[in-house]
Write an enzyme that holds these catalytic residues in place. Structure first.
Site, PDB file in Angstrom:
ATOM      1  CB  CYS A 117      -1.937   4.832   3.391  1.00 38.24           C
ATOM      2  SG  CYS A 117      -1.815   3.282   4.303  1.00 38.24           S
ATOM      3  CB  CYS A 152      -0.947  -0.006   1.203  1.00 37.02           C
ATOM      4  SG  CYS A 152      -2.359   1.136   1.009  1.00 37.02           S
ATOM      5  CE1 TYR A 167      -1.145  -5.302  14.440  1.00 36.02           C
ATOM      6  CE2 TYR A 167      -3.542  -5.485  14.462  1.00 36.02           C
ATOM      7  CZ  TYR A 167      -2.393  -5.004  13.888  1.00 36.02           C
ATOM      8  OH  TYR A 167      -2.456  -4.214  12.759  1.00 36.02           O
ATOM      9  CE  LYS A 225      -7.666  -1.594   4.349  1.00 35.98           C
ATOM     10  NZ  LYS A 225      -6.329  -1.113   3.920  1.00 35.98           N
ATOM     11  CB  SER A 248      -5.512  -1.807  15.295  1.00 35.50           C
ATOM     12  OG  SER A 248      -6.389  -0.945  14.567  1.00 35.50           O
ATOM     13  CB  CYS A 299      -4.530   3.852  -0.249  1.00 36.68           C
ATOM     14  SG  CYS A 299      -4.840   3.579   1.504  1.00 36.68           S
ATOM     15  CE  LYS A 318      -7.025  -3.997   7.910  1.00 34.92           C
ATOM     16  NZ  LYS A 318      -5.820  -3.344   7.378  1.00 34.92           N
ATOM     17  NE  ARG A 362      -6.388   5.684   4.121  1.00 34.95           N
ATOM     18  CZ  ARG A 362      -5.641   5.615   5.213  1.00 34.95           C
ATOM     19  NH1 ARG A 362      -6.055   4.920   6.262  1.00 34.95           N
ATOM     20  NH2 ARG A 362      -4.471   6.236   5.280  1.00 34.95           N
ATOM     21  CD  GLU A 391     -14.487  -4.478  -4.827  1.00 38.78           C
ATOM     22  OE1 GLU A 391     -13.316  -4.777  -5.127  1.00 38.78           O
ATOM     23  OE2 GLU A 391     -15.042  -3.438  -5.230  1.00 38.78           O
TER      24      GLU A 391
END
Length: 328
Positions: free
Chosen positions: A125, A123, A317, A199, A278, A133, A252, A221, A237
């Site tokens: 960004c 990406c 994570y 996404k 996150s 992006c 995502k 975005r 998509e």
């Protein structure tokens, strides 16, 4: 005394051993991909805590290798890299520079841990001065087609550095095809493309903005990431990216979109990844730190739900923690 028959489901829940024997969905180390944020700095031991993501850090190259090494010793098989360059510009030149920070990190990790599968986020960004992006028009609109060549150049530079998988996350139309053609034409037809095919423009990305220092300087975005209200669009998509040559697809975020993940699992037979993002991480961490939930049990329930819905791969994570949990 009962005079009718009824289902005795509790028979298979009576003891821990029986429950283990009949468990349908099991998390293993082969399911996990751990994200890392690597910083371009002369201080290889650099390690800065990410305030919004307790337990996560921005890392210099040496600190990255050391942390990955500890995770590999516990069984980690795959890592996903995000780069924080020293300088940013309008054309995101750090994203595709031969000596860019992700390119350096890939080379270091493949030298230190040859068997580790290194996945790179493709990406712009984190590298653009404006935080979007793609390239901008004079009017400040994100331009689709002029961005494709830069994304393809970024993926190619990652492959040249030794990346095992490239993962475009920008949501530009046609980027999978552009990357696939460029890789093939340059001798990297063996490198898989894991597309962030589905996404969403999600509020759950908030803490990532701090981690990757990639917040847009203006606007949002929503003109390129998907509307959270749409499900059928996700199927379009995914189909488009498969037609362009994607080898794997991603949903995502993960938990708020388990219905999308499950529907995609029913409609295609390629490997599916889900990104436990996150915001999902930070909410669980905050609740656990306040004593409101049991962190280990809640984390394992969450990733089990993601796998049960259809994910073959889980980007989280919590991957390092999960490696400890499943070894206990």
């Amino acid at each position: 005394m009962h005079t009718f028959d009824f289902h005795r489901g509790r028979r298979l829940r009576r003891t821990a051993v029986i429950r283990d024997l009949v468990r349908e969905t099991i998390i293993t180390r082969h399911d996990l991909i751990m994200p890392y944020f690597v910083v371009e700095t002369a201080d290889e031991s650099f390690e800065k805590p990410i305030g919004a993501m307790p337990g996560q850090f921005q890392l210099g190259l040496g600190a990255l290798s050391a942390r990955v090494g500890r995770a590999v010793a516990k069984g980690l098989q795959a890592a996903l890299l995000f780069g924080l360059p020293a300088k940013k510009d309008e054309r995101a030149s750090g994203a595709y520079a031969a000596n860019g920070i992700v390119q350096q990190a890939v080379s270091r990790l493949k030298a230190d841990y040859p068997d580790l599968c290194v996945v790179t986020d493709v990406c712009l960004c984190e590298y653009t001065s404006h935080g979007h992006c793609g390239m901008l028009s004079a009017a400040g609109e994100v331009q689709n087609d002029p961005t494709l060549d830069l994304l393809a150049a970024t993926a190619l530079s990652h492959a040249k550095a030794g990346a095992d998988i490239v993962a475009p996350s920008d949501m530009m139309d046609g980027r999978v095809g552009a990357i696939r053609i460029t890789l093939d034409e340059n001798g990297f037809s063996h490198i898989p493309v894991m597309s962030y095919a589905v996404k969403y423009a999600s509020s759950f990305y908030g803490p990532f903005r701090e981690a990757a220092e990639s917040a847009p300087a203006f606007g949002d975005r929503k003109s390129y990431q998907m509307d959270p209200a749409n499900a059928r669009e996700a199927m379009r998509e995914a189909a488009a990216d498969l037609a362009e040559g994607a080898d794997m697809l991603m949903v995502k975020p993960a938990l708020p979109y388990l219905d999308i993940l499950h529907a995609l699992r029913q409609s295609c037979d390629v490997p599916l990844a889900a990104y436990h993002v996150s915001g999902e991480y930070s909410m669980l961490k905050a609740a656990a730190q306040n004593g409101w939930i049991d962190e280990k049990r809640t984390v394992m329930e969450s990733v089990t739900a993601i796998k049960r819905a259809g994910a073959d791969l889980i980007i989280t994570y919590f991957a390092e923690d999960i490696l400890d949990y499943i070894r206990e």
